[in-house]
Design a protein around this motif. Structure first.
Motif, PDB file in Angstrom:
ATOM      1  N   ARG A 121       0.863  -1.190   0.000  1.00  0.00           N
ATOM      2  CA  ARG A 121       0.000   0.000   0.000  1.00  0.00           C
ATOM      3  C   ARG A 121       0.895   1.233   0.000  1.00  0.00           C
ATOM      4  N   PHE A 122       0.761   2.031  -1.052  1.00  0.00           N
ATOM      5  CA  PHE A 122       1.529   3.260  -1.198  1.00  0.00           C
ATOM      6  C   PHE A 122       0.592   4.447  -0.978  1.00  0.00           C
ATOM      7  N   GLU A 123       1.042   5.424  -0.213  1.00  0.00           N
ATOM      8  CA  GLU A 123       0.265   6.647   0.017  1.00  0.00           C
ATOM      9  C   GLU A 123       0.878   7.803  -0.767  1.00  0.00           C
ATOM     10  N   ALA A 124       0.021   8.721  -1.209  1.00  0.00           N
ATOM     11  CA  ALA A 124       0.478   9.857  -2.012  1.00  0.00           C
ATOM     12  C   ALA A 124       1.403  10.766  -1.202  1.00  0.00           C
ATOM     13  N   ASN A 125       2.446  11.232  -1.870  1.00  0.00           N
ATOM     14  CA  ASN A 125       3.359  12.222  -1.304  1.00  0.00           C
ATOM     15  C   ASN A 125       2.838  13.601  -1.705  1.00  0.00           C
ATOM     16  N   ARG A 126       2.154  14.260  -0.817  1.00  0.00           N
ATOM     17  CA  ARG A 126       1.476  15.526  -1.160  1.00  0.00           C
ATOM     18  C   ARG A 126       2.455  16.678  -1.390  1.00  0.00           C
ATOM     19  N   ARG A 127       3.710  16.457  -1.013  1.00  0.00           N
ATOM     20  CA  ARG A 127       4.714  17.515  -1.238  1.00  0.00           C
ATOM     21  C   ARG A 127       5.584  17.204  -2.442  1.00  0.00           C
ATOM     22  N   TYR A 128       5.117  16.331  -3.309  1.00  0.00           N
ATOM     23  CA  TYR A 128       5.953  15.917  -4.442  1.00  0.00           C
ATOM     24  C   TYR A 128       6.253  17.107  -5.338  1.00  0.00           C
ATOM     25  N   PHE A 129       7.500  17.185  -5.778  1.00  0.00           N
ATOM     26  CA  PHE A 129       7.951  18.379  -6.504  1.00  0.00           C
ATOM     27  C   PHE A 129       7.309  18.515  -7.875  1.00  0.00           C
ATOM     28  N   ARG A 130       6.761  17.439  -8.416  1.00  0.00           N
ATOM     29  CA  ARG A 130       6.101  17.522  -9.720  1.00  0.00           C
ATOM     30  C   ARG A 130       4.590  17.685  -9.582  1.00  0.00           C
ATOM     31  N   GLY A 131       4.137  17.920  -8.382  1.00  0.00           N
ATOM     32  CA  GLY A 131       2.699  18.115  -8.178  1.00  0.00           C
ATOM     33  C   GLY A 131       2.080  16.946  -7.438  1.00  0.00           C
ATOM     34  N   ARG A 132       0.893  17.191  -6.913  1.00  0.00           N
ATOM     35  CA  ARG A 132       0.232  16.181  -6.091  1.00  0.00           C
ATOM     36  C   ARG A 132      -0.218  15.000  -6.951  1.00  0.00           C
ATOM     37  N   PRO A 133       0.076  13.757  -6.523  1.00  0.00           N
ATOM     38  CA  PRO A 133      -0.348  12.586  -7.297  1.00  0.00           C
ATOM     39  C   PRO A 133      -1.872  12.509  -7.446  1.00  0.00           C
ATOM     40  N   LYS A 134      -2.308  11.828  -8.496  1.00  0.00           N
ATOM     41  CA  LYS A 134      -3.733  11.701  -8.776  1.00  0.00           C
ATOM     42  C   LYS A 134      -4.455  10.834  -7.755  1.00  0.00           C
ATOM     43  N   PHE A 135      -3.763   9.822  -7.249  1.00  0.00           N
ATOM     44  CA  PHE A 135      -4.419   8.859  -6.365  1.00  0.00           C
ATOM     45  C   PHE A 135      -3.873   8.978  -4.952  1.00  0.00           C
ATOM     46  N   GLU A 136      -4.765   8.978  -3.995  1.00  0.00           N
ATOM     47  CA  GLU A 136      -4.336   9.019  -2.601  1.00  0.00           C
ATOM     48  C   GLU A 136      -3.590   7.742  -2.228  1.00  0.00           C
ATOM     49  N   GLU A 137      -3.954   6.642  -2.883  1.00  0.00           N
ATOM     50  CA  GLU A 137      -3.276   5.373  -2.602  1.00  0.00           C
ATOM     51  C   GLU A 137      -3.117   4.571  -3.885  1.00  0.00           C
ATOM     52  N   ILE A 138      -2.053   3.789  -3.935  1.00  0.00           N
ATOM     53  CA  ILE A 138      -1.907   2.724  -4.921  1.00  0.00           C
ATOM     54  C   ILE A 138      -1.727   1.431  -4.134  1.00  0.00           C
ATOM     55  N   GLN A 139      -2.541   0.446  -4.476  1.00  0.00           N
ATOM     56  CA  GLN A 139      -2.457  -0.840  -3.793  1.00  0.00           C
ATOM     57  C   GLN A 139      -2.052  -1.924  -4.789  1.00  0.00           C
ATOM     58  N   TYR A 140      -1.168  -2.794  -4.345  1.00  0.00           N
ATOM     59  CA  TYR A 140      -0.770  -3.950  -5.147  1.00  0.00           C
ATOM     60  C   TYR A 140      -1.211  -5.223  -4.428  1.00  0.00           C
ATOM     61  N   THR A 141      -1.773  -6.140  -5.214  1.00  0.00           N
ATOM     62  CA  THR A 141      -2.085  -7.464  -4.686  1.00  0.00           C
ATOM     63  C   THR A 141      -1.553  -8.508  -5.659  1.00  0.00           C
ATOM     64  N   VAL A 142      -1.405  -9.725  -5.165  1.00  0.00           N
ATOM     65  CA  VAL A 142      -0.936 -10.825  -6.001  1.00  0.00           C
ATOM     66  C   VAL A 142      -2.124 -11.658  -6.446  1.00  0.00           C
ATOM     67  N   ILE A 143      -2.269 -11.800  -7.741  1.00  0.00           N
ATOM     68  CA  ILE A 143      -3.308 -12.637  -8.335  1.00  0.00           C
ATOM     69  C   ILE A 143      -2.647 -13.449  -9.444  1.00  0.00           C
ATOM     70  N   PRO A 144      -2.907 -14.755  -9.520  1.00  0.00           N
ATOM     71  CA  PRO A 144      -2.306 -15.561 -10.590  1.00  0.00           C
ATOM     72  C   PRO A 144      -2.601 -14.965 -11.972  1.00  0.00           C
ATOM     73  N   ALA A 145      -1.639 -15.062 -12.855  1.00  0.00           N
ATOM     74  CA  ALA A 145      -1.736 -14.410 -14.162  1.00  0.00           C
ATOM     75  C   ALA A 145      -3.012 -14.768 -14.905  1.00  0.00           C
TER      76      ALA A 145
END
Length: 504
Positions: A198-222
């Protein structure tokens, strides 16, 4: 099985209707855990790990659809002798903990990597890094290195000195705070074993605020990832077959984004074991496989057959004049007799794939018997690394970007475990491989890379069967992937270019 999946997707598609997009994070999937996301602990079993790092960390330069662009460095220059690169950093970049990122962090990063190597890219070409003020840093290279900007400055993560100073065993340092970077996202949670992030947005990012407050990764068989997108469990998933383009045509919001053919399916020959210690046996296999038909069959669309010189025909570095090996079973039988192996038989190390029975049948018709040893992808990579195979079938990314990958793949310098094989010890090839990396003259370098492809096509230490495009099915209500020239970093056709996640 794949046909059944696509049919099921079509049925589900008909039953759905476009509705309001529920609020929530961007949800992505992968097929395995890629380890703790630092430059020292992340997995090299494929590109999933290093791509995840790019969301947490930044590099001096980055890539968009045109090629290399400024990133942490807003400008750079190279000295007349070609060995000194000076970068001017942006003054407004801060780490996730709020401290400023300066030239000292860049210097520290490359000095630290000298003792504790970054797992994905070799940085040993860097002899010295000096600073001139808080935002100017100069690299002195041991020798000319043509891929430096794209393959070092564009891939190696800059890490914070105040976090890593004094850490003697970085691979074991796996608290959340150790994943502190300057990237658009920060690590909020990682569950080892399950591969959930689970990744949270870095609101102080130098290229501007990310679009998503979170990015989540899960494992699912291909084989279940497309169904996950269709059911709303994921917002994007990958297929390597063209039929998803037809399956999702006209869907109210699911779209398909097509990558460049930067992934290759190839046979690895163990040059140290019979029968493939003989060139005639390798060439017999090449004549015995109809690569054009194979590419069309397994991709179920406009396949791109493999070039015996490895570099894809869509690449600007491709040499179209290499030996071609058109499908010729009679020629294959003749070469088998020449090799003294009648009949020719060998064991193919492979993971479950529709490629295997097709290759097996094609070679049987050419008088070559193939016994298949089926193992999972991780085991296959380990056995290849140990040299315990006669031939192996591998699939991996990287056939794009700077052509230095020919040196890494055949010379024992590749970090991606799926791209490793027995070293190709051909004297002229090795000389050219080292020389092209040191050649800054583009025309001279092209001549070397072309000659390398001719040698590869003549000697066939490996045989490219076909190139894969990745077809990404994504929820267009949430985001749209962005093209990256030559793929992310060193030829990675994934969709996680951080540019696609910025701009809110």
């Amino acid at each position: 099985m794949a046909t059944f999946v696509v049919s099921l997707l079509l049925l589900i598609t008909v039953s759905e209707s476009a509705g309001a997009l529920p609020a929530g994070p961007l949800r992505l999937v992968w097929w395995t855990d890629v380890g703790f996301p630092t430059p020292f602990a992340v997995s090299t079993l494929g590109p999933g790990g290093v791509v995840r790092l790019s969301l947490l960390y930044d590099t001096l330069v980055w890539k968009d659809h045109t090629g290399v662009i400024p990133w942490l460095a807003e400008s750079w220059r190279i000295s007349r002798d070609g060995r000194r690169w000076t970068f001017t950093l942006r003054p407004d970049v801060v780490w996730h903990d709020g401290r400023p990122l300066t030239a000292r962090d860049v210097q520290f990063s490359f000095e630290y990597y000298r003792t504790h190597p970054f797992v994905w890219v070799d940085t040993s070409v860097v002899a010295e890094v000096t600073t001139n003020g808080p935002y100017t840093v100069t690299f002195v290279l041991r020798e000319h290195f043509a891929p430096f900007l794209e393959d070092v400055a564009g891939i190696v993560p800059v890490i914070p000195a105040h976090v890593w100073e004094g850490v003697g065993e970085p691979r074991k340092a796996q608290g959340l705070g150790m994943a502190t970077g300057s990237g658009p996202y920060r690590l909020a949670e990682y569950r080892p074993g399950t591969g959930e992030y689970r990744f949270e947005a870095n609101r102080r990012y130098f290229r501007g605020r990310p679009k998503f407050e979170e990015i989540q990764y899960t494992v699912i068989p291909a084989e279940r990832q497309l169904l996950a997108v269709q059911s709303g469990q994921s917002d994007a998933a990958m297929s390597d077959t063209y039929d998803v383009v037809r399956a999702f045509s006209g869907h109210p919001y699911l779209r398909v984004w097509q990558s460049e053919p930067l992934s290759v399916a190839r046979l690895l020959f163990n040059l140290e074991r019979p029968p493939f210690d003989q060139r005639a046996a390798r060439q017999a296999v090449a004549y015995g496989i109809n690569r054009t038909q194979l590419a069309t069959l397994v991709t179920r669309g406009p396949g791109v057959p493999g070039s015996p010189g490895i570099v894809p025909p869509t690449d600007r570095w491709h040499n179209a004049r290499v030996r071609a090996y058109p499908y010729d079973p009679s020629r294959a039988r003749s070469l088998v007799a020449q090799a003294g192996h009648t009949p020719l038989s060998f064991e193919l190390l492979a993971s479950p794939s529709p490629v295997v029975p097709v290759v097996q049948e094609m070679l049987r018709r050419a008088g070559i018997e193939v016994a298949v040893r089926t193992v999972d992808a991780r085991t296959r990579a380990a056995l290849v690394a140990e040299g315990k195979y006669q031939a192996a079938l591998t699939f991996h990314i990287g056939a794009g970007g700077d052509p230095d990958y020919l040196r890494r793949w055949l010379g024992g310098g590749e970090a991606n475990l799926f791209g490793q094989s027995v070293e190709f010890t051909h004297p002229e090839f090795q000389r050219l491989a080292a020389g092209q990396a040191r050649t800054l003259d583009r025309a001279a370098r092209r001549a070397s890379v072309y000659r390398m492809q001719e040698i590869l096509a003549d000697e066939l230490p490996t045989l490219a069967l076909y190139y894969r495009r990745f077809y990404w099915v994504y929820d267009s209500r949430k985001f749209v992937p962005t093209a990256t020239a030559g793929g992310l970093m060193n030829g990675i056709p994934l969709i996680e270019n951080k540019l696609a996640f910025l701009g809110r």
